[in-house]
Design an enzyme around this catalytic site. Structure first.
Site, PDB file in Angstrom:
ATOM      1  N   CYS A 164       0.464  -1.043   0.281  1.00  0.00           N
ATOM      2  CA  CYS A 164      -0.180  -0.180   0.125  1.00  0.00           C
ATOM      3  C   CYS A 164       1.135   1.345   0.073  1.00  0.00           C
ATOM      4  CB  CYS A 164      -0.575  -0.135   1.332  1.00  0.00           C
ATOM      5  SG  CYS A 164      -0.551   0.627   2.899  1.00  0.00           S
ATOM      6  N   ASN A 165       0.210   2.240   0.205  1.00  0.00           N
ATOM      7  CA  ASN A 165       1.038   3.755   0.077  1.00  0.00           C
ATOM      8  C   ASN A 165       2.322   3.661   1.471  1.00  0.00           C
ATOM      9  OD1 ASN A 165      -0.134   4.782  -2.025  1.00  0.00           O
ATOM     10  ND2 ASN A 165      -1.464   5.935  -1.228  1.00  0.00           N
TER      11      ASN A 165
END
Length: 118
Positions: free
Chosen positions: A28-29
């Site tokens: 994810c980010n």
């Protein structure tokens, strides 16, 4: 031989999933939301008897993971990076459904991973 292959409708008929450890990279980010999924997926795997190894990382660390995983799943916020990650890692890469991701549906995501690897 071709007739035999044509008769198989489910890979479970020829592949022993129970004897194989599925290695899943979650991305994810920042690696924080996917770390919640790691716990949920490990809990679900234990309940359903799946043998899995899972690691959560931020997208910026993806280059350090080449050759280590069977599958990379990305959070819905990284759907734009799927093809780039797939080319870099040379493994299947897919975005997790936003609803499964937001609900932290560990069992559903494991099923999704198996479908991709079949």
């Amino acid at each position: 031989m071709y007739q035999f292959i044509a008769q198989i409708t489910n890979i479970d008929q020829i592949f022993d999933w129970k004897g194989w450890t599925m290695k899943i990279l979650l991305c994810c980010n920042s690696g924080m939301s996917s770390s919640i999924l790691v716990k949920k997926m490990k809990d679900a795997a234990q309940i359903i008897g799946e043998d899995i190894v899972i690691k959560a990382i931020p997208g910026s660390a993806i280059g350090e993971e080449v050759g280590l995983w069977d599958l990379c799943l990305v959070g819905p916020q990284l759907v734009y990076a799927v093809s780039v990650y797939q080319e870099l890692l040379n493994i299947p890469v897919a975005a997790i459904d936003a609803k499964m991701y937001s609900m932290a549906d560990g069992e559903g995501i494991i099923r999704f991973a198996r479908e991709i690897l079949e």
